[in-house]
Design a protein around this motif. Structure first.
Motif, mmCIF file in Angstrom:
data_model
loop_
_atom_site.group_PDB
_atom_site.id
_atom_site.type_symbol
_atom_site.label_atom_id
_atom_site.label_comp_id
_atom_site.label_asym_id
_atom_site.label_seq_id
_atom_site.Cartn_x
_atom_site.Cartn_y
_atom_site.Cartn_z
ATOM 1 N N THR A 153 50.275 30.591 32.966
ATOM 2 C CA THR A 153 49.933 32.003 33.153
ATOM 3 C C THR A 153 48.704 32.096 34.046
ATOM 4 O O THR A 153 47.732 31.372 33.852
ATOM 5 N N GLU A 154 48.776 32.995 35.011
ATOM 6 C CA GLU A 154 47.662 33.189 35.934
ATOM 7 C C GLU A 154 46.824 34.383 35.483
ATOM 8 O O GLU A 154 47.359 35.422 35.102
ATOM 9 N N LEU A 155 45.503 34.192 35.531
ATOM 10 C CA LEU A 155 44.580 35.240 35.114
ATOM 11 C C LEU A 155 43.476 35.422 36.149
ATOM 12 O O LEU A 155 43.204 34.517 36.944
ATOM 13 N N ARG A 156 42.857 36.591 36.117
ATOM 14 C CA ARG A 156 41.669 36.869 36.925
ATOM 15 C C ARG A 156 40.532 37.179 35.971
ATOM 16 O O ARG A 156 40.613 38.093 35.154
ATOM 17 N N THR A 157 39.456 36.392 36.058
ATOM 18 C CA THR A 157 38.335 36.556 35.139
ATOM 19 C C THR A 157 37.540 37.808 35.478
ATOM 20 O O THR A 157 37.743 38.435 36.523
ATOM 21 N N ALA A 158 36.612 38.162 34.583
ATOM 22 C CA ALA A 158 35.809 39.371 34.777
ATOM 23 C C ALA A 158 34.942 39.288 36.023
ATOM 24 O O ALA A 158 34.620 40.322 36.634
ATOM 25 N N ASP A 159 34.559 38.065 36.429
ATOM 26 C CA ASP A 159 33.756 37.908 37.636
ATOM 27 C C ASP A 159 34.602 37.578 38.861
ATOM 28 O O ASP A 159 34.092 37.074 39.854
ATOM 29 N N GLY A 160 35.908 37.866 38.789
ATOM 30 C CA GLY A 160 36.763 37.764 39.967
ATOM 31 C C GLY A 160 37.272 36.383 40.294
ATOM 32 O O GLY A 160 37.716 36.148 41.419
ATOM 33 N N LEU A 161 37.247 35.448 39.345
ATOM 34 C CA LEU A 161 37.721 34.087 39.597
ATOM 35 C C LEU A 161 39.181 33.946 39.195
ATOM 36 O O LEU A 161 39.674 34.621 38.283
ATOM 37 N N TYR A 162 39.888 33.049 39.874
ATOM 38 C CA TYR A 162 41.280 32.739 39.560
ATOM 39 C C TYR A 162 41.319 31.668 38.479
ATOM 40 O O TYR A 162 40.590 30.675 38.545
#
Length: 274
Positions: A153-162
């Motif tokens: 599963t691909e996510l984007r963290t709160a600080d914009g990281l992959y």
């Protein structure tokens, strides 16, 4: 010499006769195999389209999962057709099936971790503890979901990281979904000296919350005494807000409460007890 020549001629004729018989026999087998492969390919294609179309219309079935199961059905039909074709030529299909099973078992043991991710991915796509665009948190990973695959599963963290997370670590642990429910509660604490007018402070907190149009009035905001200290009293303001506006509302409420209770003069922020 004449006898040897005659034997050669007879042997040649026998060989040609046998070759002709084999050619006739296997020509029908080859033609039948070609026809069987063609028909099997068409049937596999039709079953693939039918399964994908049917699964796509089922509520809760993700497109990735629909493609996965339809492809499994297609390849299963093609493998069955291929084994049947081999049987047309006298090949012992039982031994082939046993060999395929052994190979599959070996591959399964070698790819045990990968198969766990696939199984977890299927469960995630079926049960839907989170969807694309929702914000989640687990003991191992957190962020906004951008894609759910069979393996990871691909996510984007709160600080914009992959961030790429294997499905197995998302399925075997508790998952907190911050976006699933329509409303979300927030509690805001204020600490005042004991000589402050507590009832007036509680009313002021409710007034601040009621004045924000983003805060739900059903259930209505409420304020109560949360903790008593030697010299201070802690009040808690509790209110409900739409999940999408939770962060912005929380920041704005913190600022308003600070300006009301901590930025003004003490006698203005905390009315004296009557």
């Amino acid at each position: 010499m004449e006898q040897q020549a005659s034997d050669v001629i007879i042997a040649t004729r026998t060989a040609l006769s046998q070759a002709s018989a084999l050619a006739v026999q296997y020509s029908f087998s080859v033609i039948g195999a070609i026809i069987l492969l063609f028909v099997g390919w068409i049937i596999a294609r039709l079953l693939h389209n039918w399964a994908y179309s049917g699964l796509s219309r089922v509520r809760g079935i993700d497109e990735t999962l629909a493609r996965f199961f339809s492809n499994i059905l297609r390849y299963a039909v093609l493998i069955l057709v291929f084994i049947t074709v081999l049987g047309q030529f006298g090949v012992q299909t039982a031994s082939i099936i046993a060999a395929v099973g052994a190979i599959g078992l070996a591959i399964g043991l070698a790819l045990q971790g990968t198969l766990q991710n696939i199984a977890a991915g299927i469960m995630l796509l079926v049960l839907r503890p989170f969807r694309v665009g929702e914000s989640i948190e687990t003991p191992a990973v957190s962020g906004t979901v951008t894609e759910i695959g069979l393996f990871a599963t691909e996510l984007r963290t709160a600080d914009g990281l992959y961030r790429l997370a294997p499905n197995s670590i998302l399925w075997n642990v508790p998952v907190t979904n911050y976006s699933r429910e329509r409303l979300r509660r927030h509690e805001l604490s204020v600490t005042l000296p004991n000589e402050a007018h507590i009832e007036a402070a509680k009313a002021k907190l409710v007034e601040i919350a009621s004045g924000d149009s983003r805060i739900e009035q059903t259930p209505a905001p409420s304020a109560f005494i949360a903790e008593l200290g030697t010299d201070t009293t802690s009040l808690t303001l509790r209110y409900w807000v739409a999940t999408g506006a939770w962060w912005a509302t929380t920041r704005d409420m913190l600022e308003r409460v600070k300006q009301t209770f901590y930025a003004a003069k003490p006698e203005e922020a905390a009315p004296p007890a009557e």
